[in-house]
Design a protein around this motif. Structure first.
Motif, PDB file in Angstrom:
ATOM      1  N   SER A 141      25.533  27.855  20.674  1.00  0.00           N
ATOM      2  CA  SER A 141      24.205  28.147  21.208  1.00  0.00           C
ATOM      3  C   SER A 141      24.005  27.280  22.435  1.00  0.00           C
ATOM      4  N   ILE A 142      23.795  27.918  23.588  1.00  0.00           N
ATOM      5  CA  ILE A 142      23.735  27.185  24.856  1.00  0.00           C
ATOM      6  C   ILE A 142      22.549  27.673  25.669  1.00  0.00           C
ATOM      7  N   GLY A 143      21.758  26.731  26.155  1.00  0.00           N
ATOM      8  CA  GLY A 143      20.591  27.095  26.945  1.00  0.00           C
ATOM      9  C   GLY A 143      20.496  26.356  28.258  1.00  0.00           C
ATOM     10  N   HIS A 144      20.236  25.053  28.211  1.00  0.00           N
ATOM     11  CA  HIS A 144      19.919  24.287  29.414  1.00  0.00           C
ATOM     12  C   HIS A 144      20.987  24.427  30.497  1.00  0.00           C
ATOM     13  N   ALA A 145      22.228  24.127  30.155  1.00  0.00           N
ATOM     14  CA  ALA A 145      23.290  24.180  31.158  1.00  0.00           C
ATOM     15  C   ALA A 145      23.510  25.599  31.668  1.00  0.00           C
ATOM     16  N   LEU A 146      23.444  26.556  30.763  1.00  0.00           N
ATOM     17  CA  LEU A 146      23.675  27.953  31.160  1.00  0.00           C
ATOM     18  C   LEU A 146      22.614  28.422  32.144  1.00  0.00           C
ATOM     19  N   ILE A 147      21.359  28.104  31.882  1.00  0.00           N
ATOM     20  CA  ILE A 147      20.287  28.527  32.786  1.00  0.00           C
ATOM     21  C   ILE A 147      20.408  27.793  34.120  1.00  0.00           C
ATOM     22  N   SER A 151      21.476  27.981   8.704  1.00  0.00           N
ATOM     23  CA  SER A 151      22.356  26.979   9.286  1.00  0.00           C
ATOM     24  C   SER A 151      21.591  25.668   9.361  1.00  0.00           C
ATOM     25  N   ILE A 152      22.267  24.564   9.055  1.00  0.00           N
ATOM     26  CA  ILE A 152      21.642  23.248   9.091  1.00  0.00           C
ATOM     27  C   ILE A 152      22.276  22.423  10.212  1.00  0.00           C
ATOM     28  N   PHE A 153      21.442  21.892  11.078  1.00  0.00           N
ATOM     29  CA  PHE A 153      21.856  21.082  12.216  1.00  0.00           C
ATOM     30  C   PHE A 153      22.285  19.706  11.720  1.00  0.00           C
ATOM     31  N   VAL A 154      23.545  19.335  11.966  1.00  0.00           N
ATOM     32  CA  VAL A 154      24.060  18.065  11.448  1.00  0.00           C
ATOM     33  C   VAL A 154      24.899  17.343  12.491  1.00  0.00           C
ATOM     34  N   ASP A 210      24.571  28.531   4.511  1.00  0.00           N
ATOM     35  CA  ASP A 210      25.669  29.400   4.936  1.00  0.00           C
ATOM     36  C   ASP A 210      26.538  28.729   5.997  1.00  0.00           C
ATOM     37  N   ARG A 211      25.865  28.030   6.909  1.00  0.00           N
ATOM     38  CA  ARG A 211      26.564  27.412   8.027  1.00  0.00           C
ATOM     39  C   ARG A 211      25.977  26.036   8.330  1.00  0.00           C
ATOM     40  N   ILE A 212      26.722  25.290   9.127  1.00  0.00           N
ATOM     41  CA  ILE A 212      26.182  24.105   9.764  1.00  0.00           C
ATOM     42  C   ILE A 212      26.242  24.334  11.269  1.00  0.00           C
ATOM     43  N   GLU A 213      25.373  23.644  12.005  1.00  0.00           N
ATOM     44  CA  GLU A 213      25.516  23.591  13.458  1.00  0.00           C
ATOM     45  C   GLU A 213      25.785  22.141  13.831  1.00  0.00           C
ATOM     46  N   LEU A 214      26.927  21.899  14.424  1.00  0.00           N
ATOM     47  CA  LEU A 214      27.292  20.546  14.832  1.00  0.00           C
ATOM     48  C   LEU A 214      26.536  20.158  16.099  1.00  0.00           C
ATOM     49  N   TYR A 215      25.859  19.015  16.041  1.00  0.00           N
ATOM     50  CA  TYR A 215      25.131  18.492  17.196  1.00  0.00           C
ATOM     51  C   TYR A 215      26.146  17.889  18.167  1.00  0.00           C
ATOM     52  N   GLY A 259      33.913  26.074   2.787  1.00  0.00           N
ATOM     53  CA  GLY A 259      33.437  27.443   2.874  1.00  0.00           C
ATOM     54  C   GLY A 259      32.222  27.630   3.757  1.00  0.00           C
ATOM     55  N   LEU A 260      31.953  26.650   4.631  1.00  0.00           N
ATOM     56  CA  LEU A 260      30.807  26.737   5.528  1.00  0.00           C
ATOM     57  C   LEU A 260      31.217  27.312   6.879  1.00  0.00           C
ATOM     58  N   GLY A 261      30.401  28.197   7.426  1.00  0.00           N
ATOM     59  CA  GLY A 261      30.584  28.604   8.804  1.00  0.00           C
ATOM     60  C   GLY A 261      30.205  27.443   9.712  1.00  0.00           C
ATOM     61  N   VAL A 262      30.815  27.397  10.895  1.00  0.00           N
ATOM     62  CA  VAL A 262      30.563  26.292  11.814  1.00  0.00           C
ATOM     63  C   VAL A 262      30.037  26.813  13.141  1.00  0.00           C
ATOM     64  N   ASN A 263      28.807  26.418  13.461  1.00  0.00           N
ATOM     65  CA  ASN A 263      28.216  26.651  14.769  1.00  0.00           C
ATOM     66  C   ASN A 263      28.205  25.333  15.530  1.00  0.00           C
ATOM     67  N   ALA A 264      27.916  25.375  16.816  1.00  0.00           N
ATOM     68  CA  ALA A 264      27.834  24.148  17.601  1.00  0.00           C
ATOM     69  C   ALA A 264      26.838  24.344  18.732  1.00  0.00           C
ATOM     70  N   GLY A 265      26.184  23.243  19.116  1.00  0.00           N
ATOM     71  CA  GLY A 265      25.259  23.339  20.225  1.00  0.00           C
ATOM     72  C   GLY A 265      24.670  22.015  20.647  1.00  0.00           C
ATOM     73  N   HIS A 266      24.348  21.923  21.896  1.00  0.00           N
ATOM     74  CA  HIS A 266      23.646  20.848  22.586  1.00  0.00           C
ATOM     75  C   HIS A 266      24.553  20.253  23.668  1.00  0.00           C
ATOM     76  N   ASP A 267      24.163  20.460  24.908  1.00  0.00           N
ATOM     77  CA  ASP A 267      24.845  19.914  26.086  1.00  0.00           C
ATOM     78  C   ASP A 267      26.251  20.462  26.294  1.00  0.00           C
TER      79      ASP A 267
END
Length: 243
Positions: free
Chosen positions: A211-217, A129-132, A148-153, A183-191
Motif C-alpha cells: 500500500s503506497i500513497g505519499h511517495a507515489l503521489i 490485516s493487522i499493522f505490525v 488473515d494478514r499482517i501489514e509490515l510497517y 499461514g498469514l498473508g503478508v502486506n507491507a506499507g509506509h515510505d
C-alpha cells in the motif's frame, strides 16, 4: 502476484487545503484503477484532515478492484467499516493526533481487544490485516488473534535503506518467513518508493500487497499518474536476470 494498492489520502489533503472538490477523490480512484492499480486504500482519521467519511461512502461503489480501509478501530471506525464492508480492513494503532502511522500493534497486550474486532469483521466477510513491526513476537501474537494478514510497517526499512540495504531488509525477511509459516498473508506499507520497493519485493516475493500513497503521489507530480502507477507496478517484478 503482489498487488499495488494506491493510498489516495494525499489527494484528499490537497483538495481540503483549498476547499471545494478539486482534485476529485473519486475520479482519482477511478483513474488509478484504470491505470493498473490493483486496489485503493484510504485511511480516514477522526479529524477528517484528509479522507472524510463522505469520501468513503462515495468511493465504495466506484472501487471495483479491492477497497482497503485503514484505521484505529474506534467505535466510529468500526461502525463505518460495518456500513461500507470493504474488501479489507487494516487495523492501525495510530493516535488521533498522529501525523502518520509510526508503529505497529502490540498484539500480545491488545490480544483480547483485537480478537474481538477481527472476529466481528471476519463474520461480515471482510478480510482483516493487522499493522505490525517486524517483531517475531508480535507476528506470533497476530497469528494467535486469528487475523488473515499482517501489514509490515516499513518505515524503518526505508530509513535505513540508503545506509545498508541488507541490514534494512533482514528483519523483514525473517518476519515474513515466520508469517508465511503461520499461514498469514503478508502486506507491507509506509515510505516505500521507486528506489526501495523492488529490493524489498525481490527479498519477499510472496508479498500479497503493498500500500503506497505519499511517495507515489509525489512522483505523479513529475511523471503523471498513469506512468507512475506503471513504474510502481514494474517494481513488483523480478529483474530479468533472476527467476
Amino acid at each position: 502476484m503482489t498487488k499495488l494498492s494506491v493510498n489516495i489520502n494525499k489527494i484528499a489533503t490537497l483538495r481540503n487545503s483549498r476547499g471545494g472538490d478539486l482534485p476529485n477523490v473519486v475520479q482519482v480512484a477511478i483513474d488509478c484503477q484504470r491505470f493498473g492499480a490493483d486496489g485503493i486504500t484510504v485511511h480516514p482519521r477522526p479529524d477528517e484532515r484528509h479522507i472524510k467519511r463522505k469520501d468513503v461512502f462515495d468511493l465504495q461503489p466506484k472501487v471495483y478492484t479491492e477497497f482497503n480501509i485503514e484505521g484505529n478501530p474506534s467505535p466510529e471506525f468500526i461502525s463505518l467499516i460495518k456500513k461500507i464492508r470493504p474488501t479489507q480492513v487494516t487495523l492501525v494503532p495510530d493516535a488521533h493526533d498522529a501525523i502518520t502511522s509510526n508503529t505497529g500493534w502490540d498484539t500480545v497486550t491488545h490480544k483480547d481487544f483485537l480478537t474481538d474486532v477481527v472476529n466481528e469483521f471476519q463474520s461480515l466477510g471482510i478480510r482483516t490485516s493487522i499493522f505490525v513491526n517486524p517483531d517475531l513476537e508480535m507476528i506470533e501474537g497476530a497469528s494467535a488473534i486469528g487475523t488473515d494478514r499482517i501489514e509490515l510497517y516499513t518505515g524503518p526499512y526505508a530509513e535505513m535503506f540508503e545506509k545498508d540495504k541488507e541490514k534494512a531488509v533482514a528483519p523483514y525477511v525473517e518476519a515474513a518467513i515466520l508469517a508465511k509459516k503461520l499461514g498469514l498473508g503478508v502486506n507491507a506499507g509506509h515510505d516505500l518508493n521507486l528506489n526501495n520497493l523492488n529490493y524489498f519485493y525481490v527479498h519477499i516475493p510472496w508479498l500479497s500487497e503493498v500500500s503506497i500513497g505519499h511517495a507515489l503521489i509525489c512522483d505523479a507530480l513529475y511523471m503523471g499518474l498513469e506512468k507512475t502507477i506503471k513504474a510502481y507496478k514494474n517494481c513488483l517484478k523480478m529483474p530479468e536476470n533472476q527467476d
